[in-house]
Scaffold this motif. Structure first.
Motif, PDB file in Angstrom:
ATOM      1  N   PHE A 155       0.835  -1.192   0.000  1.00  0.00           N
ATOM      2  CA  PHE A 155       0.000   0.000   0.000  1.00  0.00           C
ATOM      3  C   PHE A 155       0.875   1.249   0.000  1.00  0.00           C
ATOM      4  O   PHE A 155       2.055   1.203   0.356  1.00  0.00           O
ATOM      5  CB  PHE A 155      -0.923  -0.011   1.220  1.00  0.00           C
ATOM      6  CG  PHE A 155      -1.828  -1.211   1.269  1.00  0.00           C
ATOM      7  CD1 PHE A 155      -3.041  -1.207   0.618  1.00  0.00           C
ATOM      8  CD2 PHE A 155      -1.450  -2.358   1.958  1.00  0.00           C
ATOM      9  CE1 PHE A 155      -3.878  -2.320   0.653  1.00  0.00           C
ATOM     10  CE2 PHE A 155      -2.266  -3.475   2.008  1.00  0.00           C
ATOM     11  CZ  PHE A 155      -3.492  -3.455   1.356  1.00  0.00           C
ATOM     12  N   LEU A 156       0.256   2.357  -0.378  1.00  0.00           N
ATOM     13  CA  LEU A 156       0.983   3.618  -0.515  1.00  0.00           C
ATOM     14  C   LEU A 156       0.255   4.711   0.251  1.00  0.00           C
ATOM     15  O   LEU A 156      -0.969   4.856   0.136  1.00  0.00           O
ATOM     16  CB  LEU A 156       1.083   3.990  -1.998  1.00  0.00           C
ATOM     17  CG  LEU A 156       1.801   5.282  -2.365  1.00  0.00           C
ATOM     18  CD1 LEU A 156       3.273   5.222  -1.962  1.00  0.00           C
ATOM     19  CD2 LEU A 156       1.671   5.545  -3.867  1.00  0.00           C
ATOM     20  N   ALA A 157       1.004   5.465   1.047  1.00  0.00           N
ATOM     21  CA  ALA A 157       0.448   6.609   1.773  1.00  0.00           C
ATOM     22  C   ALA A 157       1.477   7.725   1.756  1.00  0.00           C
ATOM     23  O   ALA A 157       2.669   7.488   1.560  1.00  0.00           O
ATOM     24  CB  ALA A 157       0.091   6.233   3.212  1.00  0.00           C
ATOM     25  N   GLY A 158       1.022   8.945   1.953  1.00  0.00           N
ATOM     26  CA  GLY A 158       1.941  10.067   1.990  1.00  0.00           C
ATOM     27  C   GLY A 158       1.255  11.303   2.516  1.00  0.00           C
ATOM     28  O   GLY A 158       0.030  11.457   2.398  1.00  0.00           O
ATOM     29  N   SER A 207       1.333  15.639   2.702  1.00  0.00           N
ATOM     30  CA  SER A 207       1.802  16.924   2.199  1.00  0.00           C
ATOM     31  C   SER A 207       2.545  16.729   0.874  1.00  0.00           C
ATOM     32  O   SER A 207       1.967  16.219  -0.085  1.00  0.00           O
ATOM     33  CB  SER A 207       2.678  17.591   3.268  1.00  0.00           C
ATOM     34  OG  SER A 207       2.919  18.943   2.975  1.00  0.00           O
ATOM     35  N   VAL A 208       3.818  17.108   0.780  1.00  0.00           N
ATOM     36  CA  VAL A 208       4.597  16.821  -0.426  1.00  0.00           C
ATOM     37  C   VAL A 208       4.516  15.333  -0.744  1.00  0.00           C
ATOM     38  O   VAL A 208       4.352  14.926  -1.905  1.00  0.00           O
ATOM     39  CB  VAL A 208       6.065  17.261  -0.241  1.00  0.00           C
ATOM     40  CG1 VAL A 208       6.965  16.650  -1.309  1.00  0.00           C
ATOM     41  CG2 VAL A 208       6.178  18.784  -0.274  1.00  0.00           C
ATOM     42  N   GLY A 209       4.589  14.495   0.287  1.00  0.00           N
ATOM     43  CA  GLY A 209       4.469  13.055   0.098  1.00  0.00           C
ATOM     44  C   GLY A 209       3.100  12.641  -0.400  1.00  0.00           C
ATOM     45  O   GLY A 209       2.961  11.627  -1.087  1.00  0.00           O
ATOM     46  N   GLY A 210       2.072  13.416  -0.072  1.00  0.00           N
ATOM     47  CA  GLY A 210       0.739  13.122  -0.579  1.00  0.00           C
ATOM     48  C   GLY A 210       0.643  13.333  -2.076  1.00  0.00           C
ATOM     49  O   GLY A 210       0.030  12.533  -2.799  1.00  0.00           O
ATOM     50  N   THR A 211       1.262  14.409  -2.563  1.00  0.00           N
ATOM     51  CA  THR A 211       1.281  14.643  -4.004  1.00  0.00           C
ATOM     52  C   THR A 211       2.087  13.561  -4.716  1.00  0.00           C
ATOM     53  O   THR A 211       1.667  13.029  -5.750  1.00  0.00           O
ATOM     54  CB  THR A 211       1.872  16.030  -4.310  1.00  0.00           C
ATOM     55  OG1 THR A 211       1.076  17.036  -3.685  1.00  0.00           O
ATOM     56  CG2 THR A 211       1.905  16.291  -5.810  1.00  0.00           C
ATOM     57  N   LEU A 212       3.250  13.208  -4.164  1.00  0.00           N
ATOM     58  CA  LEU A 212       4.057  12.144  -4.758  1.00  0.00           C
ATOM     59  C   LEU A 212       3.307  10.812  -4.758  1.00  0.00           C
ATOM     60  O   LEU A 212       3.442  10.014  -5.698  1.00  0.00           O
ATOM     61  CB  LEU A 212       5.378  12.004  -4.010  1.00  0.00           C
ATOM     62  CG  LEU A 212       6.404  13.110  -4.250  1.00  0.00           C
ATOM     63  CD1 LEU A 212       7.613  12.924  -3.337  1.00  0.00           C
ATOM     64  CD2 LEU A 212       6.844  13.145  -5.713  1.00  0.00           C
ATOM     65  N   ALA A 213       2.509  10.564  -3.714  1.00  0.00           N
ATOM     66  CA  ALA A 213       1.727   9.325  -3.666  1.00  0.00           C
ATOM     67  C   ALA A 213       0.718   9.280  -4.806  1.00  0.00           C
ATOM     68  O   ALA A 213       0.511   8.227  -5.425  1.00  0.00           O
ATOM     69  CB  ALA A 213       1.017   9.204  -2.318  1.00  0.00           C
ATOM     70  N   MET A 214       0.100  10.418  -5.103  1.00  0.00           N
ATOM     71  CA  MET A 214      -0.838  10.448  -6.229  1.00  0.00           C
ATOM     72  C   MET A 214      -0.117  10.162  -7.545  1.00  0.00           C
ATOM     73  O   MET A 214      -0.571   9.354  -8.362  1.00  0.00           O
ATOM     74  CB  MET A 214      -1.541  11.809  -6.283  1.00  0.00           C
ATOM     75  CG  MET A 214      -2.585  12.022  -5.211  1.00  0.00           C
ATOM     76  SD  MET A 214      -3.511  13.570  -5.423  1.00  0.00           S
ATOM     77  CE  MET A 214      -2.579  14.670  -4.359  1.00  0.00           C
ATOM     78  N   LEU A 215       1.004  10.837  -7.763  1.00  0.00           N
ATOM     79  CA  LEU A 215       1.735  10.677  -9.018  1.00  0.00           C
ATOM     80  C   LEU A 215       2.267   9.251  -9.170  1.00  0.00           C
ATOM     81  O   LEU A 215       2.253   8.688 -10.269  1.00  0.00           O
ATOM     82  CB  LEU A 215       2.873  11.687  -9.081  1.00  0.00           C
ATOM     83  CG  LEU A 215       2.434  13.156  -9.164  1.00  0.00           C
ATOM     84  CD1 LEU A 215       3.620  14.080  -8.929  1.00  0.00           C
ATOM     85  CD2 LEU A 215       1.780  13.467 -10.502  1.00  0.00           C
ATOM     86  N   ALA A 216       2.734   8.656  -8.072  1.00  0.00           N
ATOM     87  CA  ALA A 216       3.234   7.276  -8.129  1.00  0.00           C
ATOM     88  C   ALA A 216       2.096   6.291  -8.392  1.00  0.00           C
ATOM     89  O   ALA A 216       2.273   5.302  -9.120  1.00  0.00           O
ATOM     90  CB  ALA A 216       3.950   6.919  -6.833  1.00  0.00           C
ATOM     91  N   ALA A 217       0.924   6.548  -7.812  1.00  0.00           N
ATOM     92  CA  ALA A 217      -0.219   5.659  -8.018  1.00  0.00           C
ATOM     93  C   ALA A 217      -0.730   5.718  -9.457  1.00  0.00           C
ATOM     94  O   ALA A 217      -1.437   4.818  -9.901  1.00  0.00           O
ATOM     95  CB  ALA A 217      -1.345   6.014  -7.050  1.00  0.00           C
ATOM     96  N   PRO A 270      -3.383   9.380  -0.242  1.00  0.00           N
ATOM     97  CA  PRO A 270      -2.681  10.664  -0.154  1.00  0.00           C
ATOM     98  C   PRO A 270      -3.350  11.566   0.885  1.00  0.00           C
ATOM     99  O   PRO A 270      -4.577  11.707   0.909  1.00  0.00           O
ATOM    100  CB  PRO A 270      -2.835  11.249  -1.559  1.00  0.00           C
ATOM    101  CG  PRO A 270      -3.294  10.108  -2.423  1.00  0.00           C
ATOM    102  CD  PRO A 270      -4.066   9.211  -1.520  1.00  0.00           C
ATOM    103  N   ILE A 271      -2.541  12.168   1.744  1.00  0.00           N
ATOM    104  CA  ILE A 271      -3.033  13.029   2.820  1.00  0.00           C
ATOM    105  C   ILE A 271      -2.504  14.441   2.598  1.00  0.00           C
ATOM    106  O   ILE A 271      -1.288  14.654   2.534  1.00  0.00           O
ATOM    107  CB  ILE A 271      -2.583  12.503   4.197  1.00  0.00           C
ATOM    108  CG1 ILE A 271      -3.107  11.086   4.437  1.00  0.00           C
ATOM    109  CG2 ILE A 271      -3.047  13.440   5.306  1.00  0.00           C
ATOM    110  CD1 ILE A 271      -2.520  10.409   5.672  1.00  0.00           C
ATOM    111  N   SER A 272      -3.390  15.393   2.464  1.00  0.00           N
ATOM    112  CA  SER A 272      -3.020  16.809   2.284  1.00  0.00           C
ATOM    113  C   SER A 272      -2.036  17.003   1.134  1.00  0.00           C
ATOM    114  O   SER A 272      -1.133  17.829   1.201  1.00  0.00           O
ATOM    115  CB  SER A 272      -2.432  17.390   3.575  1.00  0.00           C
ATOM    116  OG  SER A 272      -3.384  17.407   4.607  1.00  0.00           O
TER     117      SER A 272
END
Length: 307
Positions: free
Chosen positions: A179-182, A184-194, A205-207
């Motif tokens: 699974f993938l979570a992130g 702030s900046v990690g939330g945007t990266l989680a979307m792009l990686a998904a 993705p969170i915030s």
């Protein structure tokens, strides 16, 4: 996305000395950008578009945030993974206890907020560990004094995918329940990686900001690419490729983060129209105060997808 609230989990960004150093190193500071009322919805698949597109970095150098030494916190082991062309970059990741067992365990790749990995980020993942997941937090290129050029939401996606390869090959990890979570900046990266690979069972993705035009309008000092080329922004904007998500998605943000409401709604509308399973949840609190509840929500979501 970094916010003024984030120093609880990382060093304060943009101190006077950092700003002074950046002014000496980076010759161009971008001006405020025109943010489209509704970013264009592109027709191609994001994964395929990434194979054709190369970001053009006008200013090459490290990530912009202050950082602390990369020393694994208690409860974590420090490992390395390779990324970049031909595996030229050796980057640090922290991972919870893992061992080969009769029944492999599910895993969570958690992407930290800000542009530097700090020990405070590890405290965020305790609930995942307690729930039985093997957890990894990777650092990215150019962070914490490591090699590589900061690109702002683009080449870092390759790091996320490379870290996921390292995670799914660890002894005792079930590669079919990753699974993938992130945040702030990690939330945007989680979307792009998904959107970039079909390897995650679900993502939360969170915030994360789905609109790079809006993000870099707020943080123009983070621009390293050619800001005259709209493709650079589109390739960093999940909202432009909302039909490309490869797994079920649960987006979350705090009730005080009202600036996310419009873009998250547009992203969900476009994604759903494209056949993506996506829901948006607003939790009480702000950028960091909502995190405990959001992480518990992400665990419940992961279990609902695959126990």
């Amino acid at each position: 996305m970094t916010s003024p609230e984030e120093p609880a989990f990382s060093f304060r960004r943009r101190t006077f000395l950092t700003t002074l150093a950046a002014s000496l190193i980076v010759p161009k500071i971008a001006s405020a950008l025109d943010v489209p009322a509704e970013p264009q919805l592109m027709t191609g698949d994001y994964e395929k578009e990434r194979k054709k597109f190369r970001t053009h970095l006008l200013n090459k150098g490290p990530a912009p945030d202050n950082f602390e030494p990369l020393i694994a916190p208690p409860g974590a082991e420090q490992v390395f993974y390779r990324s970049g062309y031909g595996g030229e970059l050796e980057l640090v990741a922290w991972v919870s206890r893992y061992e080969r067992t009769r029944k492999p365990r599910p895993a969570v790749l958690f992407l930290h907020g800000g542009n530097a990995l700090g020990q405070g980020h590890w405290a965020l993942v305790d609930p995942y560990v307690d729930a039985g997941y093997v957890v990894m937090i990777p650092s990215m290129r150019g962070e914490n004094g490591q090699k590589g050029n900061f690109s702002g939401f683009y080449d870092e996606v390759d790091d996320v995918l490379s870290a996921s390869d390292r995670l799914r090959h660890l002894p005792g990890v079930d590669p079919h329940r990753m699974f993938l979570a992130g945040h702030s900046v990690g939330g945007t990266l989680a979307m792009l990686a998904a959107m970039s690979a079909r390897r995650f069972r679900a993502a939360t993705p969170i915030s994360g900001n789905p609109d790079a035009f809006a993000f870099f309008n707020r943080y123009p000092q983070d621009i390293r690419f050619d800001d005259k080329n709209p493709r650079e922004f589109q390739m960093r904007s999940p909202v432009c490729y909302a039909h490309s998500f490869k797994c079920p998605m649960k987006l979350m943000h705090g009730s005080e983060e009202v600036h996310f409401t419009t873009r998250a709604g547009l992203l969900a509308k476009r994604a759903t129209a494209g056949g993506v399973k996506m829901e948006v949840t607003v939790m009480p609190g702000g950028h960091t105060t909502a995190l405990p509840g959001e992480i518990e929500q992400s665990i419940a979501f992961f279990k609902s997808v695959a126990a």
